[in-house]
Design an enzyme around this catalytic site. Sequence first.
Site, PDB file in Angstrom:
ATOM      1  N   GLY A  25       0.773  -1.247   0.000  1.00 27.20           N
ATOM      2  CA  GLY A  25       0.000   0.000   0.000  1.00 27.20           C
ATOM      3  C   GLY A  25       0.800   1.291   0.000  1.00 27.20           C
ATOM      4  O   GLY A  25       0.335   2.294  -0.532  1.00 27.20           O
ATOM      5  N   ASP A  48      -5.049   2.218  11.032  1.00 23.02           N
ATOM      6  CA  ASP A  48      -6.437   1.894  11.353  1.00 23.02           C
ATOM      7  C   ASP A  48      -6.478   1.514  12.843  1.00 23.02           C
ATOM      8  O   ASP A  48      -6.509   2.389  13.699  1.00 23.02           O
ATOM      9  CB  ASP A  48      -6.837   0.744  10.414  1.00 23.02           C
ATOM     10  CG  ASP A  48      -8.301   0.391  10.459  1.00 23.02           C
ATOM     11  OD1 ASP A  48      -9.140   1.283  10.574  1.00 23.02           O
ATOM     12  OD2 ASP A  48      -8.617  -0.821  10.366  1.00 23.02           O
ATOM     13  N   LYS A  50      -7.146   6.894  10.616  1.00 27.15           N
ATOM     14  CA  LYS A  50      -8.544   6.737  11.054  1.00 27.15           C
ATOM     15  C   LYS A  50      -8.522   6.614  12.581  1.00 27.15           C
ATOM     16  O   LYS A  50      -8.575   5.500  13.113  1.00 27.15           O
ATOM     17  CB  LYS A  50      -9.151   5.466  10.448  1.00 27.15           C
ATOM     18  CG  LYS A  50      -9.417   5.549   8.955  1.00 27.15           C
ATOM     19  CD  LYS A  50     -10.438   4.506   8.504  1.00 27.15           C
ATOM     20  CE  LYS A  50      -9.769   3.313   7.898  1.00 27.15           C
ATOM     21  NZ  LYS A  50     -10.703   2.382   7.227  1.00 27.15           N
ATOM     22  N   PHE A  74     -14.104   2.583   4.301  1.00 23.62           N
ATOM     23  CA  PHE A  74     -13.082   1.794   3.614  1.00 23.62           C
ATOM     24  C   PHE A  74     -12.662   2.556   2.367  1.00 23.62           C
ATOM     25  O   PHE A  74     -13.472   2.833   1.488  1.00 23.62           O
ATOM     26  CB  PHE A  74     -13.584   0.396   3.263  1.00 23.62           C
ATOM     27  CG  PHE A  74     -12.458  -0.505   2.864  1.00 23.62           C
ATOM     28  CD1 PHE A  74     -11.691  -1.149   3.831  1.00 23.62           C
ATOM     29  CD2 PHE A  74     -12.111  -0.671   1.526  1.00 23.62           C
ATOM     30  CE1 PHE A  74     -10.604  -1.950   3.469  1.00 23.62           C
ATOM     31  CE2 PHE A  74     -11.035  -1.469   1.152  1.00 23.62           C
ATOM     32  CZ  PHE A  74     -10.291  -2.114   2.133  1.00 23.62           C
ATOM     33  N   VAL A  75     -11.381   2.901   2.301  1.00 23.28           N
ATOM     34  CA  VAL A  75     -10.914   3.745   1.204  1.00 23.28           C
ATOM     35  C   VAL A  75      -9.934   3.015   0.280  1.00 23.28           C
ATOM     36  O   VAL A  75      -9.259   2.073   0.701  1.00 23.28           O
ATOM     37  CB  VAL A  75     -10.267   5.042   1.741  1.00 23.28           C
ATOM     38  CG1 VAL A  75     -11.297   5.921   2.434  1.00 23.28           C
ATOM     39  CG2 VAL A  75      -9.096   4.749   2.669  1.00 23.28           C
TER      40      VAL A  75
HETATM   41  P1  5GP Z   1      -3.959  -1.692  11.301  1.00 17.71           P
HETATM   42  O1  5GP Z   1      -2.971  -2.668  11.844  1.00 17.71           O
HETATM   43  O2  5GP Z   1      -3.669  -0.252  11.608  1.00 17.71           O
HETATM   44  O3  5GP Z   1      -5.377  -2.064  11.694  1.00 17.71           O
HETATM   45  O4  5GP Z   1      -3.966  -1.947   9.763  1.00 17.71           O
HETATM   46  C1  5GP Z   1      -3.389  -1.127   8.831  1.00 17.71           C
HETATM   47  C2  5GP Z   1      -3.505  -1.785   7.476  1.00 17.71           C
HETATM   48  O5  5GP Z   1      -4.874  -2.197   7.211  1.00 17.71           O
HETATM   49  C3  5GP Z   1      -3.172  -0.783   6.399  1.00 17.71           C
HETATM   50  O6  5GP Z   1      -1.793  -0.761   6.127  1.00 17.71           O
HETATM   51  C4  5GP Z   1      -4.016  -1.276   5.246  1.00 17.71           C
HETATM   52  O7  5GP Z   1      -3.320  -2.282   4.552  1.00 17.71           O
HETATM   53  C5  5GP Z   1      -5.240  -1.898   5.895  1.00 17.71           C
HETATM   54  N1  5GP Z   1      -6.371  -0.947   5.907  1.00 17.71           N
HETATM   55  C6  5GP Z   1      -6.934  -0.360   6.995  1.00 17.71           C
HETATM   56  N2  5GP Z   1      -7.947   0.463   6.632  1.00 17.71           N
HETATM   57  C7  5GP Z   1      -8.022   0.403   5.276  1.00 17.71           C
HETATM   58  C8  5GP Z   1      -8.861   1.033   4.291  1.00 17.71           C
HETATM   59  O8  5GP Z   1      -9.773   1.854   4.564  1.00 17.71           O
HETATM   60  N3  5GP Z   1      -8.615   0.714   2.998  1.00 17.71           N
HETATM   61  C9  5GP Z   1      -7.640  -0.163   2.613  1.00 17.71           C
HETATM   62  N4  5GP Z   1      -7.504  -0.399   1.314  1.00 17.71           N
HETATM   63  N5  5GP Z   1      -6.832  -0.780   3.512  1.00 17.71           N
HETATM   64  C10 5GP Z   1      -7.020  -0.489   4.818  1.00 17.71           C
END
Ligand code: 5GP
Length: 182
Positions: free
Chosen positions: A46, A104, A132, A153-154
């Site tokens: 990403g 996230d 977020k 979700f983006v």
């Molecule tokens: P965390 O460990 O902070 O929950 O997860 C982060 C990862 O979740 C990000 O690097 C991404 O790959 C995925 N992710 C979280 N929210 C989104 C979203 O709204 N869209 C997309 N495409 N991936 C997300």
Amino acid sequence: MRNDRNDLEKVIVSEAEIGQRVKELGERLTGEYEGRNPVVLGILKGANVFVADLVRAMDIELQIDFIMLASYGASDTPGEVRVKMDCETELAGRHVLVVDDIVDTGQTLKALMELLRMRGAASVRSCVLLDKPSRRTVELEPDYKGFEIEDAFVVGYGLDYAERFRNLREVCAIKKRVYAVE
Ligand code: 5GP
């Protein structure tokens, strides 16, 4: 086939807004990292697009590397991170700037930063394009961030939905019906 924009709900961050913010972040990071030859460590897949723009906004000597992490399964312990493809650079003694597309829950970034500290990095900071904050389950505040966004979700600017839409120039929310289908 073209990217199907009917699957997109709305633009969350425009191309112009991203461009402006990346420029500002680049200038700030230039000031902070000048003379430190940082390792800019992008999290695949990403962060790839963000890294490409961010490093060109940083007018200093630096190194670029990438690391690929396995996504969490329900059985995984929070706080642990599984490295799927490791970076090449020896990070001991180096100033590492971890770059991610979005934070996230914060679990991925927090665990990775702990791992890099264990590897002996001289400093570890994070730079994320999107945050977020309402979704956070662990204590983590990115050191640098582009935009705070609502809980949607983006996709776009490197972010995907089932590998689609990474190449959009802007960040868009995807329609609920698109992921409700599967
Ligand atoms: P965390 O460990 O902070 O929950 O997860 C982060 C990862 O979740 C990000 O690097 C991404 O790959 C995925 N992710 C979280 N929210 C989104 C979203 O709204 N869209 C997309 N495409 N991936 C997300």
